[in-house]
Write an enzyme that holds these catalytic residues in place. Structure first.
Site, mmCIF file in Angstrom:
data_model
loop_
_atom_site.group_PDB
_atom_site.id
_atom_site.type_symbol
_atom_site.label_atom_id
_atom_site.label_comp_id
_atom_site.label_asym_id
_atom_site.label_seq_id
_atom_site.Cartn_x
_atom_site.Cartn_y
_atom_site.Cartn_z
ATOM 1 N N SER A 1 -13.469 -7.050 10.012
ATOM 2 C CA SER A 1 -13.033 -6.267 8.860
ATOM 3 C C SER A 1 -14.147 -6.195 7.809
ATOM 4 O O SER A 1 -14.737 -7.217 7.449
ATOM 5 C CB SER A 1 -11.780 -6.955 8.286
ATOM 6 O OG SER A 1 -11.292 -6.294 7.158
ATOM 7 N N ARG B 1 -2.269 -4.983 -16.896
ATOM 8 C CA ARG B 1 -2.299 -3.533 -16.686
ATOM 9 C C ARG B 1 -1.289 -2.804 -17.546
ATOM 10 O O ARG B 1 -0.125 -3.184 -17.595
ATOM 11 C CB ARG B 1 -2.026 -3.219 -15.218
ATOM 12 C CG ARG B 1 -3.177 -3.637 -14.340
ATOM 13 C CD ARG B 1 -2.913 -3.389 -12.884
ATOM 14 N NE ARG B 1 -4.184 -3.498 -12.153
ATOM 15 C CZ ARG B 1 -4.295 -3.693 -10.853
ATOM 16 N NH1 ARG B 1 -3.217 -3.775 -10.118
ATOM 17 N NH2 ARG B 1 -5.471 -3.779 -10.287
ATOM 18 N N THR C 1 -4.118 9.429 4.067
ATOM 19 C CA THR C 1 -2.976 9.523 3.164
ATOM 20 C C THR C 1 -2.634 10.986 2.921
ATOM 21 O O THR C 1 -3.490 11.866 3.023
ATOM 22 C CB THR C 1 -3.264 8.841 1.812
ATOM 23 O OG1 THR C 1 -2.075 8.892 1.009
ATOM 24 C CG2 THR C 1 -4.374 9.537 1.034
ATOM 25 N N SER D 1 -13.729 3.849 -2.098
ATOM 26 C CA SER D 1 -13.298 4.637 -3.243
ATOM 27 C C SER D 1 -13.782 4.136 -4.590
ATOM 28 O O SER D 1 -13.739 4.864 -5.570
ATOM 29 C CB SER D 1 -11.785 4.704 -3.272
ATOM 30 O OG SER D 1 -11.261 3.452 -3.627
ATOM 31 N N HIS E 1 -9.937 8.488 1.375
ATOM 32 C CA HIS E 1 -10.672 9.173 0.304
ATOM 33 C C HIS E 1 -11.580 10.283 0.824
ATOM 34 O O HIS E 1 -12.515 10.699 0.139
ATOM 35 C CB HIS E 1 -11.467 8.165 -0.526
ATOM 36 C CG HIS E 1 -10.559 7.274 -1.303
ATOM 37 N ND1 HIS E 1 -9.976 7.660 -2.495
ATOM 38 C CD2 HIS E 1 -10.059 6.051 -1.014
ATOM 39 C CE1 HIS E 1 -9.190 6.693 -2.922
ATOM 40 N NE2 HIS E 1 -9.206 5.712 -2.051
ATOM 41 N N THR F 1 12.687 1.779 8.054
ATOM 42 C CA THR F 1 12.629 2.388 6.730
ATOM 43 C C THR F 1 12.979 3.868 6.847
ATOM 44 O O THR F 1 12.756 4.493 7.883
ATOM 45 C CB THR F 1 11.210 2.183 6.111
ATOM 46 O OG1 THR F 1 11.237 2.579 4.750
ATOM 47 C CG2 THR F 1 10.147 2.971 6.838
ATOM 48 N N LYS G 1 -3.208 11.740 -1.768
ATOM 49 C CA LYS G 1 -4.376 11.945 -2.622
ATOM 50 C C LYS G 1 -4.793 13.422 -2.544
ATOM 51 O O LYS G 1 -4.126 14.258 -3.121
ATOM 52 C CB LYS G 1 -5.451 10.917 -2.265
ATOM 53 C CG LYS G 1 -4.966 9.521 -2.720
ATOM 54 C CD LYS G 1 -5.815 8.337 -2.316
ATOM 55 C CE LYS G 1 -5.138 7.050 -2.829
ATOM 56 N NZ LYS G 1 -5.721 5.825 -2.296
ATOM 57 N N THR H 1 -9.571 -5.250 -8.240
ATOM 58 C CA THR H 1 -9.899 -4.008 -7.535
ATOM 59 C C THR H 1 -11.400 -3.921 -7.282
ATOM 60 O O THR H 1 -11.838 -3.443 -6.240
ATOM 61 C CB THR H 1 -9.402 -2.795 -8.359
ATOM 62 O OG1 THR H 1 -8.018 -2.992 -8.657
ATOM 63 C CG2 THR H 1 -9.555 -1.502 -7.593
HETATM 64 C C1 PLP Z 1 -4.910 4.579 -1.916
HETATM 65 C C2 PLP Z 1 -5.447 3.928 -0.685
HETATM 66 C C3 PLP Z 1 -4.612 3.611 0.394
HETATM 67 C C4 PLP Z 1 -3.128 3.737 0.299
HETATM 68 O O1 PLP Z 1 -2.701 5.044 0.366
HETATM 69 P P1 PLP Z 1 -1.337 5.445 -0.383
HETATM 70 O O2 PLP Z 1 -0.904 6.662 0.310
HETATM 71 O O3 PLP Z 1 -1.668 5.611 -1.829
HETATM 72 O O4 PLP Z 1 -0.391 4.293 -0.184
HETATM 73 C C5 PLP Z 1 -5.189 3.165 1.569
HETATM 74 N N1 PLP Z 1 -6.519 2.995 1.673
HETATM 75 C C6 PLP Z 1 -7.350 3.234 0.638
HETATM 76 C C7 PLP Z 1 -8.806 3.023 0.820
HETATM 77 C C8 PLP Z 1 -6.835 3.685 -0.574
HETATM 78 O O5 PLP Z 1 -7.643 3.885 -1.607
#
Ligand code: PLP
Length: 417
Positions: free
Chosen positions: A145, A29, A253, A197, A225, A285, A256, A371
């Site tokens: 899953s 990458r 998230t 995604s 997504h 954390t 995104k 991926t």
């Molecule tokens: C990007 C992604 C995540 C992780 O989310 P981040 O906030 O980027 O860590 C979880 N699930 C899916 C399906 C994703 O594409």
């Protein structure tokens, strides 16, 4: 191992070999060094080298709606930083629970019509530690899953230490077979995504919910997504289909479509309180800083009432699909805003991406194994409301030139989906 002068471990060699392996498989990458420019999304500056910069158009961003540059979001972030400083200064338990973060969790619970929400430092962490903790708290839990679940969900499943069974992607008949084979009284957690995604397809959520009810299973959905982009208030596909209340846990998230950073789960008060109390990835954390929480909150609030971004994205994504397809490019079937164009070969995929960037100033990162499955390597294009019609034409011409120059045909892309 005994270490003498002539017989020492060559530690560095192992790292070099590991990287060489990736080079051989054409999936090493390379990151593009990008400087985004506020007000000009999706145009950015590419730092090609320490000495050379170029203007490019990003076609693969997950800042799907351009909210990362929305004036309200930038203002919320900078005002919070000016007023409350930068870091949170601690874990949630030890002084890190800042007020914008508390407001954000309330906002998220409301977004999904749930009793409570819990924010993590990323979507990855929310899945990994969320799934692991929920499953571990249930006695002898079986996790079901989906085969195409994201790496962060797989991590959560593994980390739970629970038994798992994988059902074929979006295959409710297979899922039912697996559920049926279990005693009704056994704890079961079905983990899946709404929008996948890489292919842009959508899970049969209503059918999965029906099975969960029939076989008394819990449901956990990743709406990463979809949040911000689907549903009247941006609550995702579950909102769109009126199923949010039927799902036990909705995960998303903030990094995104919301244009900030962080991840979350929403659910019942009892479940969220338990995860808050038992999840190591939440507890040990540092909390999200107030500036990031305030930005995410501003973005969610905006998208709850504004439809222009969602409509613009759907319109331009559909247009991109139509224009590329009409030009004969192998656009894969996708029912969402994601536009995957099949290459079907790791090396060609990387070359196509390099050529688009170098010759055309178009940035689309190649998507290779692991991926996506080998043989389905692709360019994953994500049009936003800001990718206008002229940009789509430029993209089409650049892709055609690249396909021609590299000799990409339906033979090299053997497994057209
Ligand atoms: C990007 C992604 C995540 C992780 O989310 P981040 O906030 O980027 O860590 C979880 N699930 C899916 C399906 C994703 O594409």
């Amino acid at each position: 191992m005994l270490r003498t002068r002539g017989d020492v471990m060559n530690y560095q060699q192992f790292f070099e070999d590991a990287v060489d392996q990736l080079h051989r498989e054409r999936r090493y990458r390379v990151f593009a060094d990008i400087e985004r420019i506020v007000g000009r999304f999706p145009v950015a500056t590419w730092h090609r080298s320490a000495k050379e910069t170029r203007e490019i158009t990003i076609w693969c961003s997950n800042d799907y709606l351009g909210m990362g540059q929305h004036p309200k979001v930038i203002a919320a972030m900078t005002e919070a930083a000016q007023g409350m400083g930068t870091g949170a200064g601690g874990t949630r338990n030890i002084s890190g629970t800042n007020h914008p973060l508390v407001e954000l969790e309330t906002e998220l619970a409301d977004l999904h019509g749930k009793e409570a929400g819990l924010v993590f430092t990323s979507g990855y962490v929310s899945n990994a530690t969320g799934i692991a903790t929920i499953a571990k708290l249930l006695p002898n839990c079986l996790i079901l899953s989906d085969a195409l679940n994201h790496a962060s969900m797989i991590e959560g499943v593994r980390h739970s230490g629970c038994e798992k069974q994988i059902f074929r992607h979006n295959d409710v008949a297979h899922l039912e077979e697996l559920l049926k084979a279990q005693p009704l009284e056994r704890a079961k957690l079905i983990a899946f995504e709404s929008v996948y995604s890489m292919d842009g397809d959508i899970a049969p959520i209503a059918e999965i919910v029906a099975l969960a009810k029939r076989y008394d299973a819990m449901t956990y959905i990743d709406e990463v997504h979809a949040v911000g982009m689907y549903g009247a208030r941006g609550g995702g596909i579950t909102e769109c289909e009126g199923l949010a209340t039927e799902i036990d846990v909705i995960e998303g998230t903030l990094g995104k479509a919301f244009g900030a950073m962080g991840g979350y789960i929403t659910g019942s008060r009892a479940l969220i309180d338990a995860v808050r109390s038992y999840a190591p990835g939440f507890i040990f954390t540092t909390a999200l800083p107030p500036s990031v929480a305030a930005a995410a909150c501003a973005s969610i609030r905006h998208l709850k009432s504004s439809h222009a971004e969602r409509e613009g994205q759907q319109r331009q994504a559909q247009r991109a699909k139509d224009v590329l397809r009409a030009a004969g490019l192998p656009v894969m079937d996708s029912v969402t805003h994601i536009v995957p164009v099949l290459v079907g070969n790791a090396e060609l995929c990387k070359k196509a991406s390099d050529r688009l960037l170098e010759r055309h100033g178009i940035y689309i990162q190649p998507i290779n194994y692991p991926t996506v499955p080998r043989g389905t390597e692709r360019l994953r294009i994500t049009p936003s409301p800001f990718h206008d019609n002229a940009m789509i034409e430029v993209l089409k011409d650049a892709l055609l030139e690249t396909w021609e120059a590299l000799g990409i045909t339906s033979q090299t892309s053997s497994q057209a989906a």
